[in-house]
Every structure is written in structure tokens, then in C-alpha cells.
Design a protein around this motif. Sequence first.
Motif, PDB file in Angstrom:
ATOM      1  N   ASP A 214       0.827  -1.210   0.000  1.00 19.49           N
ATOM      2  CA  ASP A 214       0.000   0.000   0.000  1.00 19.49           C
ATOM      3  C   ASP A 214       0.862   1.261   0.000  1.00 19.49           C
ATOM      4  O   ASP A 214       0.550   2.237  -0.704  1.00 19.49           O
ATOM      5  CB  ASP A 214      -0.943   0.008   1.206  1.00 19.49           C
ATOM      6  N   GLU A 215       1.921   1.236   0.794  1.00 23.57           N
ATOM      7  CA  GLU A 215       2.807   2.406   0.824  1.00 23.57           C
ATOM      8  C   GLU A 215       3.500   2.594  -0.524  1.00 23.57           C
ATOM      9  O   GLU A 215       3.643   3.727  -1.007  1.00 23.57           O
ATOM     10  CB  GLU A 215       3.848   2.268   1.931  1.00 23.57           C
ATOM     11  N   ALA A 216       3.904   1.500  -1.144  1.00 25.79           N
ATOM     12  CA  ALA A 216       4.551   1.592  -2.457  1.00 25.79           C
ATOM     13  C   ALA A 216       3.586   2.145  -3.502  1.00 25.79           C
ATOM     14  O   ALA A 216       3.984   2.921  -4.387  1.00 25.79           O
ATOM     15  CB  ALA A 216       5.062   0.227  -2.895  1.00 25.79           C
ATOM     16  N   PHE A 220       5.009   5.392  -5.113  1.00 22.98           N
ATOM     17  CA  PHE A 220       5.340   5.329  -6.533  1.00 22.98           C
ATOM     18  C   PHE A 220       4.359   6.131  -7.374  1.00 22.98           C
ATOM     19  O   PHE A 220       4.737   6.726  -8.396  1.00 22.98           O
ATOM     20  CB  PHE A 220       5.396   3.882  -7.028  1.00 22.98           C
ATOM     21  N   GLY A 221       3.099   6.166  -6.952  1.00 22.95           N
ATOM     22  CA  GLY A 221       2.138   7.001  -7.678  1.00 22.95           C
ATOM     23  C   GLY A 221       2.572   8.456  -7.699  1.00 22.95           C
ATOM     24  O   GLY A 221       2.501   9.135  -8.745  1.00 22.95           O
ATOM     25  N   ASN A 222       3.055   8.952  -6.561  1.00 25.34           N
ATOM     26  CA  ASN A 222       3.542  10.334  -6.491  1.00 25.34           C
ATOM     27  C   ASN A 222       4.807  10.517  -7.323  1.00 25.34           C
ATOM     28  O   ASN A 222       4.980  11.538  -8.005  1.00 25.34           O
ATOM     29  CB  ASN A 222       3.816  10.717  -5.035  1.00 25.34           C
ATOM     30  N   ALA A 226       5.504  12.926 -10.641  1.00 28.82           N
ATOM     31  CA  ALA A 226       6.613  13.885 -10.664  1.00 28.82           C
ATOM     32  C   ALA A 226       7.598  13.608 -11.792  1.00 28.82           C
ATOM     33  O   ALA A 226       8.287  14.522 -12.266  1.00 28.82           O
ATOM     34  CB  ALA A 226       7.350  13.863  -9.324  1.00 28.82           C
ATOM     35  N   HIS A 227       7.676  12.342 -12.228  1.00 32.20           N
ATOM     36  CA  HIS A 227       8.630  11.951 -13.274  1.00 32.20           C
ATOM     37  C   HIS A 227       7.893  11.157 -14.351  1.00 32.20           C
ATOM     38  O   HIS A 227       8.057   9.936 -14.472  1.00 32.20           O
ATOM     39  CB  HIS A 227       9.757  11.103 -12.675  1.00 32.20           C
ATOM     40  N   PRO A 228       7.092  11.819 -15.148  1.00 35.54           N
ATOM     41  CA  PRO A 228       6.213  11.109 -16.104  1.00 35.54           C
ATOM     42  C   PRO A 228       6.949  10.407 -17.246  1.00 35.54           C
ATOM     43  O   PRO A 228       6.334   9.626 -17.976  1.00 35.54           O
ATOM     44  CB  PRO A 228       5.316  12.237 -16.645  1.00 35.54           C
ATOM     45  N   ASP A 238       8.913  -7.899  -3.914  1.00 31.93           N
ATOM     46  CA  ASP A 238       7.749  -8.073  -4.779  1.00 31.93           C
ATOM     47  C   ASP A 238       6.527  -7.348  -4.252  1.00 31.93           C
ATOM     48  O   ASP A 238       5.683  -6.905  -5.032  1.00 31.93           O
ATOM     49  CB  ASP A 238       7.419  -9.562  -4.920  1.00 31.93           C
ATOM     50  N   ASN A 239       6.393  -7.229  -2.927  1.00 34.59           N
ATOM     51  CA  ASN A 239       5.242  -6.524  -2.373  1.00 34.59           C
ATOM     52  C   ASN A 239       5.206  -5.083  -2.861  1.00 34.59           C
ATOM     53  O   ASN A 239       4.147  -4.563  -3.236  1.00 34.59           O
ATOM     54  CB  ASN A 239       5.291  -6.564  -0.846  1.00 34.59           C
ATOM     55  N   MET A 240       6.351  -4.423  -2.842  1.00 29.93           N
ATOM     56  CA  MET A 240       6.396  -3.042  -3.343  1.00 29.93           C
ATOM     57  C   MET A 240       6.193  -3.011  -4.856  1.00 29.93           C
ATOM     58  O   MET A 240       5.585  -2.070  -5.385  1.00 29.93           O
ATOM     59  CB  MET A 240       7.712  -2.384  -2.942  1.00 29.93           C
ATOM     60  N   ALA A 241       6.670  -4.025  -5.551  1.00 32.81           N
ATOM     61  CA  ALA A 241       6.439  -4.100  -6.996  1.00 32.81           C
ATOM     62  C   ALA A 241       4.942  -4.157  -7.295  1.00 32.81           C
ATOM     63  O   ALA A 241       4.468  -3.524  -8.247  1.00 32.81           O
ATOM     64  CB  ALA A 241       7.151  -5.316  -7.578  1.00 32.81           C
ATOM     65  N   LEU A 242       4.193  -4.902  -6.485  1.00 31.32           N
ATOM     66  CA  LEU A 242       2.746  -4.979  -6.685  1.00 31.32           C
ATOM     67  C   LEU A 242       2.085  -3.619  -6.501  1.00 31.32           C
ATOM     68  O   LEU A 242       1.162  -3.261  -7.248  1.00 31.32           O
ATOM     69  CB  LEU A 242       2.142  -5.990  -5.701  1.00 31.32           C
ATOM     70  N   GLY A 243       2.555  -2.840  -5.524  1.00 31.60           N
ATOM     71  CA  GLY A 243       2.030  -1.489  -5.345  1.00 31.60           C
ATOM     72  C   GLY A 243       2.343  -0.594  -6.529  1.00 31.60           C
ATOM     73  O   GLY A 243       1.501   0.203  -6.979  1.00 31.60           O
ATOM     74  N   ALA A 244       3.557  -0.716  -7.056  1.00 31.02           N
ATOM     75  CA  ALA A 244       3.954   0.076  -8.222  1.00 31.02           C
ATOM     76  C   ALA A 244       3.116  -0.299  -9.440  1.00 31.02           C
ATOM     77  O   ALA A 244       2.689   0.572 -10.210  1.00 31.02           O
ATOM     78  CB  ALA A 244       5.434  -0.126  -8.501  1.00 31.02           C
ATOM     79  N   LEU A 245       2.880  -1.591  -9.631  1.00 26.95           N
ATOM     80  CA  LEU A 245       2.081  -2.047 -10.772  1.00 26.95           C
ATOM     81  C   LEU A 245       0.666  -1.477 -10.724  1.00 26.95           C
ATOM     82  O   LEU A 245       0.099  -1.101 -11.757  1.00 26.95           O
ATOM     83  CB  LEU A 245       2.031  -3.572 -10.790  1.00 26.95           C
TER      84      LEU A 245
END
Length: 322
Positions: A214-216, A220-222, A226-228, A238-245
Motif C-alpha cells: 500500500d505504501e509503495a 510510486f504514484g507520487n 513527478a517523473h512522467p 515483490d510486495n512493493m512491486a505490486l504497489g507500483a504495478l
Amino acid sequence: MKKQIIAVAGLALALTACGKEGGGTTASAPAAKPGEKPAVCLVMKSLANEFFQQMQKGAEEHAAKRGDLTLQVTGIQNETDIDNQVAAVEKCVTQGAKAVVIAPADSRALIAPLKRAVDAGVKVVNIDVQLEEAAMKSAGIADKVPFVGPDNRDGAKQSGMVLAKELGKDAEVIILEGNPGAANAAQRKAGFEDAIKEGGLKLVDSKTAHWETDEAHTVFGNLLSAHPTIKGVLAANDNMALGALKAIEEQGKKGQIKVAAFDNIPAIQQYVKDGSVVSTLDQFGAQQASYGIDFAMKMIGGENFSGWQKTEIKLITKDNVG
């Protein structure tokens, strides 16, 4: 003691939270009764992390197969709940465990309670996240606590190099880091940076998401806003990868941004298969715990171990996932 390369097979674990940190001197563990199986306490990290859920399952199966110990499994609710992990170690000692096998949430904060455990006659085996060597030496327990675990820096570099080859030189990327106080977080970040340098990528930002999905997703959304123009993200688990995805899909950039990750939990494998995640790294968490238990039992039996007992890692891509 020379290093051992330990072949392993993947999995991880779940845990139950314990009380609060106790103060003062840790009492000696109660003596075992004749014929009584020694209790070995497995202290893990986040209950929500699938890696540790697999670790628990593998450890319990291994303990049952051995049949010569009682396994007590404990852990914390989230990756930053260090106080309750300290309390879990203290509880293991007061309840009479003969050994503690621990994946520490922080590489320094757990040294004091582990020293108290060692001083009480409890054997300690460090797995997954390496305790800080200098602090261990200062506490006088460096020669009493072996580390059974993988080369996180090399593994992260391997995963990152797949992303570098996929994207090509000068592609902009972001790193999602683990807990700042954990050695494996620093090692994986360093491995990603090695891959970025060797692969000619451009690092535009690096932020922690404390291993959490959830934090990722939020972090990562922010970062993506900021870096489109970024083309890739290197996630330290992998948990953070799932948030990024999830953030990538929400911003309509699925297929435009590739992910390299670490752990090879079941939930990530569908994304490796469809190419959204170009690589992850299996560090065989279940077997880390199993080997930790084996070392603990040998130590209870009078053998001494110290230093790094190195475990296997395996790069996972679309060609070999599953």
C-alpha cells in the motif's frame, strides 16, 4: 568455520504479534527436562508479507519432518513494528526457548535483545536480514551468531540487469527501497545501483516504501506523477512491486513502464508471465528458515558457528517463472 553454499527451495512465513519490550536483564532460560524436545523460536517480520507466510509454512513442515524439536513461530504486524519484534525475542527467552532463529526487522535495533538472549544461554541464528557486523562485535556476540542468508546485492544486480537490457541506455528509472535500517534493503539498493551504472540507465529518484504494498502504491504514484517520462522501476521486494504495478495501471501506463523486483512470491508470477515484471529473484525463504533451524539444533547440541553461511539465489524471468 568455512562458508557453506546451501541449496534451497522457495517459500516464506506468517507470524503472531507478541507483547511489548521488557526492560532489565534477561533471565536465564529454564533448563530442559530429561527427554524434552528443545523449543526453537522462529521470529519473523510482517504478517502481511507473502514471503514470510511461505517461510512459516516451510519451517513448520521442516520441523515436523525432523521431529526432534518444538517450533514456536512469532512475528510482527508490519515491517516497521520493531518494538514488538524485540518483545517477541524477550518472550521466547522467558518461555524457555533453547534457540531463536530471527529475520530481524532492523539490523541494529535487535542486537541488544539478542545479546540478552545469548547471555541467557539461548542460541541465536540470524536469517534473511543480516545484523550489523560492527554492532555485533561491539556487543560481543559476533562470534556466536551465524548469518544464514543470500547475497542480496548480487541478487538485486542480477534482477536489475534484466531491466537494463530490456530498456536500453539512458532510460529513466526509479528505485523503491526497503526499510532504511535493514541491511538487506541497503544491499539491494546497492545492487540496483550497480545494475543502473553498468547498464547505462538514468536514476531519477529513490524512495523507501518500507517493503509494503500500500505504501509503495502511494509513494510510486507520487513519483510517477513527478517523473512522467520514467521507463522502469526497481523494487526491493515483490510486495512493493505490486504497489507500483497498481499505480502504473491507474495512470494508464501499463506496458510502458517495466518492473524489476525481488523475492518471487506467488502473487508476482502472473506479472512476470505477462511481461509487466521483467525479473524477480528467488532467495528461497522457506529453506533459509529450515537451514536456520538446522544450525540452531546443531548449536544446541554443542557445535559452534559464526560468519556468513551463504544460501542460493535464482534469477526468475518469463523464461523460467513457475
